[in-house]
Scaffold this motif. Sequence first.
Motif, PDB file in Angstrom:
ATOM      1  N   UNK A   1      29.820 103.276  43.920  1.00  0.00           N
ATOM      2  CA  UNK A   1      28.462 102.823  44.232  1.00  0.00           C
ATOM      3  C   UNK A   1      27.488 103.159  43.102  1.00  0.00           C
ATOM      4  N   UNK A   2      27.669 104.316  42.481  1.00  0.00           N
ATOM      5  CA  UNK A   2      26.816 104.661  41.340  1.00  0.00           C
ATOM      6  C   UNK A   2      27.030 103.687  40.185  1.00  0.00           C
ATOM      7  N   UNK A   3      28.265 103.340  39.915  1.00  0.00           N
ATOM      8  CA  UNK A   3      28.600 102.453  38.796  1.00  0.00           C
ATOM      9  C   UNK A   3      27.955 101.077  38.955  1.00  0.00           C
ATOM     10  N   UNK A   4      27.794 100.617  40.193  1.00  0.00           N
ATOM     11  CA  UNK A   4      27.236  99.283  40.435  1.00  0.00           C
ATOM     12  C   UNK A   4      25.760  99.297  40.816  1.00  0.00           C
ATOM     13  N   UNK A   5      25.153 100.472  40.821  1.00  0.00           N
ATOM     14  CA  UNK A   5      23.721 100.579  41.106  1.00  0.00           C
ATOM     15  C   UNK A   5      22.931 100.299  39.831  1.00  0.00           C
ATOM     16  N   UNK A   6      21.668  99.924  40.006  1.00  0.00           N
ATOM     17  CA  UNK A   6      20.780  99.659  38.872  1.00  0.00           C
ATOM     18  C   UNK A   6      19.595 100.610  38.936  1.00  0.00           C
ATOM     19  N   UNK A   7      19.244 101.165  37.784  1.00  0.00           N
ATOM     20  CA  UNK A   7      18.042 101.983  37.669  1.00  0.00           C
ATOM     21  C   UNK A   7      16.964 101.125  37.017  1.00  0.00           C
ATOM     22  N   UNK A   8      15.842 101.017  37.697  1.00  0.00           N
ATOM     23  CA  UNK A   8      14.663 100.318  37.179  1.00  0.00           C
ATOM     24  C   UNK A   8      13.645 101.375  36.802  1.00  0.00           C
ATOM     25  N   UNK A   9      12.947 101.145  35.715  1.00  0.00           N
ATOM     26  CA  UNK A   9      11.994 102.152  35.274  1.00  0.00           C
ATOM     27  C   UNK A   9      10.852 101.535  34.478  1.00  0.00           C
TER      28      UNK A   9
ATOM     29  N   UNK B   1      24.998 102.684  36.670  1.00  0.00           N
ATOM     30  CA  UNK B   1      25.190 101.390  36.021  1.00  0.00           C
ATOM     31  C   UNK B   1      24.021 100.947  35.169  1.00  0.00           C
ATOM     32  N   UNK B   2      23.661  99.713  35.354  1.00  0.00           N
ATOM     33  CA  UNK B   2      22.660  99.020  34.537  1.00  0.00           C
ATOM     34  C   UNK B   2      21.294  99.716  34.577  1.00  0.00           C
ATOM     35  N   UNK B   3      20.568  99.598  33.456  1.00  0.00           N
ATOM     36  CA  UNK B   3      19.199 100.100  33.343  1.00  0.00           C
ATOM     37  C   UNK B   3      18.305  98.928  32.964  1.00  0.00           C
ATOM     38  N   UNK B   4      17.190  98.779  33.687  1.00  0.00           N
ATOM     39  CA  UNK B   4      16.204  97.745  33.382  1.00  0.00           C
ATOM     40  C   UNK B   4      14.861  98.437  33.236  1.00  0.00           C
ATOM     41  N   UNK B   5      14.175  98.194  32.111  1.00  0.00           N
ATOM     42  CA  UNK B   5      12.902  98.873  31.880  1.00  0.00           C
ATOM     43  C   UNK B   5      11.805  97.890  31.513  1.00  0.00           C
ATOM     44  N   UNK B   6      10.576  98.274  31.882  1.00  0.00           N
ATOM     45  CA  UNK B   6       9.405  97.439  31.613  1.00  0.00           C
ATOM     46  C   UNK B   6       8.914  97.614  30.188  1.00  0.00           C
ATOM     47  N   UNK B   7       8.951  98.836  29.656  1.00  0.00           N
ATOM     48  CA  UNK B   7       8.471  99.104  28.300  1.00  0.00           C
ATOM     49  C   UNK B   7       9.513  99.933  27.557  1.00  0.00           C
ATOM     50  N   UNK B   8       9.569  99.744  26.258  1.00  0.00           N
ATOM     51  CA  UNK B   8      10.598 100.395  25.446  1.00  0.00           C
ATOM     52  C   UNK B   8      10.106 101.689  24.809  1.00  0.00           C
ATOM     53  N   UNK B   9      11.044 102.450  24.321  1.00  0.00           N
ATOM     54  CA  UNK B   9      10.741 103.660  23.571  1.00  0.00           C
ATOM     55  C   UNK B   9       9.937 103.320  22.318  1.00  0.00           C
ATOM     56  N   UNK B  10      10.312 102.242  21.637  1.00  0.00           N
ATOM     57  CA  UNK B  10       9.588 101.834  20.433  1.00  0.00           C
ATOM     58  C   UNK B  10       8.128 101.511  20.756  1.00  0.00           C
ATOM     59  N   UNK B  11       7.896 100.833  21.872  1.00  0.00           N
ATOM     60  CA  UNK B  11       6.523 100.537  22.277  1.00  0.00           C
ATOM     61  C   UNK B  11       5.764 101.825  22.537  1.00  0.00           C
ATOM     62  N   UNK B  12       6.363 102.744  23.264  1.00  0.00           N
ATOM     63  CA  UNK B  12       5.706 104.015  23.579  1.00  0.00           C
ATOM     64  C   UNK B  12       5.349 104.770  22.298  1.00  0.00           C
ATOM     65  N   UNK B  13       6.276 104.836  21.364  1.00  0.00           N
ATOM     66  CA  UNK B  13       5.995 105.526  20.100  1.00  0.00           C
ATOM     67  C   UNK B  13       4.836 104.854  19.360  1.00  0.00           C
ATOM     68  N   UNK B  14       4.783 103.544  19.394  1.00  0.00           N
ATOM     69  CA  UNK B  14       3.698 102.811  18.734  1.00  0.00           C
ATOM     70  C   UNK B  14       2.355 103.099  19.405  1.00  0.00           C
TER      71      UNK B  14
END
Length: 159
Positions: free
Chosen positions: A72-80, A98-111
């Motif tokens: 179940x962990x392997x097929x779950x998705x983390x949204x952030x 499993x999968x990770x979906x994010x709204x903003x990236x690390x590069x954006x945050x650093x910028x």
Amino acid sequence: MISEMDKKYLERCVELAGEALEKGNSPFGSMLVSREGEVMFEDYNRNSGGDNTRHPEFEIARWAAGNMNAEDRRYATVYTSGEHCSMCASAHGLAGLGRIVYASSTEQLKSWQKDLGVEPGLLKGLAIPEVLRGAEVDGPDTELSEAVRKLQYAYHQRS
């Protein structure tokens, strides 16, 4: 690729980031969704008390390891709302999520932090694939990353 359903979960993550900001925490929010689409766990940063490990992605990994089986962990998705830091990406991988979906990236945050004159933190700000082999990652989302930018600016202008 971020689907319309993914966007709905990401919108909730941005709401959670706003809740974090309202409570004096840095604005990040995340949720864990089962392969059936059930929200299993959600949280936001809780670092205002001085514990900088209280990231929602880390809390998700700990919760999942104690409450879900490996499949179940392997097929779950983390949204952030924001791409995982290296600590959270490591916890994600070690928990077997499993999968990770994010709204903003690390590069954006650093910028954004550079624009605001915020000194870089201790972590190097690596992208998830630089930390986790074979990570399935989607993001950022153009529209939602702008909402995250506004929350980040509000937080750093307060500090």
